[in-house]
Design a protein around this motif. Sequence first.
Motif, PDB file in Angstrom:
ATOM      1  N   LEU A 194      -5.008   8.776  -4.103  1.00 48.10           N
ATOM      2  CA  LEU A 194      -4.461   8.800  -2.555  1.00 48.10           C
ATOM      3  C   LEU A 194      -5.569   8.514  -1.561  1.00 48.10           C
ATOM      4  O   LEU A 194      -5.133   7.708  -0.681  1.00 48.10           O
ATOM      5  N   ASP A 195      -6.863   9.025  -1.549  1.00 45.71           N
ATOM      6  CA  ASP A 195      -7.614   8.909  -0.599  1.00 45.71           C
ATOM      7  C   ASP A 195      -8.043   7.403  -0.401  1.00 45.71           C
ATOM      8  O   ASP A 195      -8.320   6.690   0.513  1.00 45.71           O
TER       9      ASP A 195
ATOM     10  N   ARG B 202       1.885   9.847  -5.353  1.00 49.68           N
ATOM     11  CA  ARG B 202       2.854  11.110  -4.721  1.00 49.68           C
ATOM     12  C   ARG B 202       3.675  11.413  -6.064  1.00 49.68           C
ATOM     13  O   ARG B 202       3.527  12.577  -6.428  1.00 49.68           O
TER      14      ARG B 202
ATOM     15  N   ARG C 135       0.717   4.444  -2.747  1.00 50.46           N
ATOM     16  CA  ARG C 135       0.874   5.843  -2.216  1.00 50.46           C
ATOM     17  C   ARG C 135       2.110   6.675  -2.840  1.00 50.46           C
ATOM     18  O   ARG C 135       1.998   7.813  -3.458  1.00 50.46           O
TER      19      ARG C 135
ATOM     20  N   VAL D  63      -6.045   4.985  -1.280  1.00 50.19           N
ATOM     21  CA  VAL D  63      -5.261   3.939  -0.399  1.00 50.19           C
ATOM     22  C   VAL D  63      -5.239   4.342   0.778  1.00 50.19           C
ATOM     23  O   VAL D  63      -5.196   3.174   1.631  1.00 50.19           O
ATOM     24  N   ALA D  64      -5.444   5.673   1.299  1.00 48.03           N
ATOM     25  CA  ALA D  64      -5.489   5.713   2.970  1.00 48.03           C
ATOM     26  C   ALA D  64      -6.650   4.868   3.577  1.00 48.03           C
ATOM     27  O   ALA D  64      -6.636   4.415   4.425  1.00 48.03           O
ATOM     28  N   GLU D  65      -7.816   4.883   2.585  1.00 48.69           N
ATOM     29  CA  GLU D  65      -8.893   4.131   3.053  1.00 48.69           C
ATOM     30  C   GLU D  65      -8.639   2.586   3.325  1.00 48.69           C
ATOM     31  O   GLU D  65      -9.249   2.034   4.219  1.00 48.69           O
TER      32      GLU D  65
ATOM     33  N   GLU E 277      -5.466   1.359   3.680  1.00 52.51           N
ATOM     34  CA  GLU E 277      -4.852   1.198   4.946  1.00 52.51           C
ATOM     35  C   GLU E 277      -5.635   1.230   6.202  1.00 52.51           C
ATOM     36  O   GLU E 277      -5.327   0.373   7.059  1.00 52.51           O
ATOM     37  N   GLN E 278      -6.572   2.123   6.422  1.00 53.14           N
ATOM     38  CA  GLN E 278      -7.449   2.147   7.648  1.00 53.14           C
ATOM     39  C   GLN E 278      -8.245   0.841   7.427  1.00 53.14           C
ATOM     40  O   GLN E 278      -8.412   0.293   8.544  1.00 53.14           O
TER      41      GLN E 278
ATOM     42  N   LEU F 101       1.005  -1.137   0.058  1.00 52.82           N
ATOM     43  CA  LEU F 101       0.063   0.044  -0.108  1.00 52.82           C
ATOM     44  C   LEU F 101       0.959   1.194   0.086  1.00 52.82           C
ATOM     45  O   LEU F 101       0.674   2.254  -0.549  1.00 52.82           O
ATOM     46  N   ALA F 102       1.897   1.023   0.849  1.00 51.18           N
ATOM     47  CA  ALA F 102       3.077   2.382   0.914  1.00 51.18           C
ATOM     48  C   ALA F 102       3.562   2.524  -0.810  1.00 51.18           C
ATOM     49  O   ALA F 102       3.687   3.648  -0.920  1.00 51.18           O
TER      50      ALA F 102
ATOM     51  N   ARG G 158      -6.166  -1.990   9.043  1.00 60.01           N
ATOM     52  CA  ARG G 158      -6.173  -1.761  10.222  1.00 60.01           C
ATOM     53  C   ARG G 158      -7.297  -2.239  11.073  1.00 60.01           C
ATOM     54  O   ARG G 158      -7.136  -2.570  12.251  1.00 60.01           O
TER      55      ARG G 158
END
Length: 383
Positions: free
Chosen positions: A348-349, A310, A306, A351-353, A355-356, A302-303, A359
């Motif tokens: 990018l959002d 980026r 991102r 990807v952040a979702e 990752e969340q 996932l990084a 978790r």
Amino acid sequence: MAGHEVAPQTGPRSLLAQLDTQPRVRAFLQRAVESGRASHAYLFVGAPGAGKLDAAWALAQALICPHGGCGACEACVRVARHTHSDVHYLAPESATGYLIGQTRDLIDEVALAPIRAAHKVYILDRADQLRANSANSLLKTLEEPPEDVTFILLGTSSDTILPTIVSRCQCVPFRMVSPVEAAAAVCRSTGLPQERCRMAVAVAGSPTRAIEFLKSAERQEARRAMLRAIDSLAHADEADVLSAAKGLIKAVKAPLADVERTQKAVLERDADYLSRGALKQLEERNKREITARERSGIMEVLASARSLLRDALIALEHAPGGVVNTDAQETVGRLVAATGTAGVLAALDAVAEAEQAVRHNVTPQLAFEVMLLDIRKALSCPS
């Protein structure tokens, strides 16, 4: 091959010696170990990427090693590979933090004698997620642990951790490490080009883990699989996306085969002299380690996503910083040609979702599927 590009070292180096980006922390921990006055409980605090987890494993190695962390003995090698039976890594098992059952099991296990070494070490990641109900059961153990036990708690700030926990630990602050500084440390250790080391730090998150990443052909292939998946989204249908997500899971799990073989060999070798209870404890620990490594691999790819997005954003905005994925500049160019700033930000959002979601214990393949579908939609925005 990519997995064999790291230049050989002149000799074994302890994990403490490799903490190049945190010299004050390294010196402090080295003095504590050499003087025999290491604390029973530490709290490492600092921003993500500062190297707290690297330092925790380094301190564990120095405490477990009969020579104070030589870097060469069997104990040091086991700790460096995260396979030592007396070094325990824990992370929250629920979206809301550590479970009461986790801390109760930990307390019960602390009372048992070490299996292989004269010492035991417990690394508790994201200690800010030790809520009051789970933390209270741990407080007495933190205050008066057995003499052969050391706790290392990790967090972003002591302000986000319960004061009752902070008061029982020796606080060790970590300074912010810039990506350029981290990449320079990787360059010194590996002899690889600066741009390759920058990419590894962006993916792995810290110098030590970046060095490990550059030694692993499988982890590098998992990164490339993610980059290919994103690059192909412009012409992918839903079946293609589902297939790509499945392939990503397979790529993430590939590096675990060697770990599982090592675990099996250790169990078979030690079966004759370990008690049934100790063997069960070791088997449970092995399962947790595989789960933790798989989770780490998922966050790593996932990084990678991102980092690629980026680069596209930097190219679109002509922003300073430069492209990190220099080996994927054609992919970056295609993303820039296909969409605009709004599309990349939306990707990018996504990807952040993802990752969340990981978790919060969402099935990783489902998280990948949703993310790739959302990125495909985002990147279809006109430039």
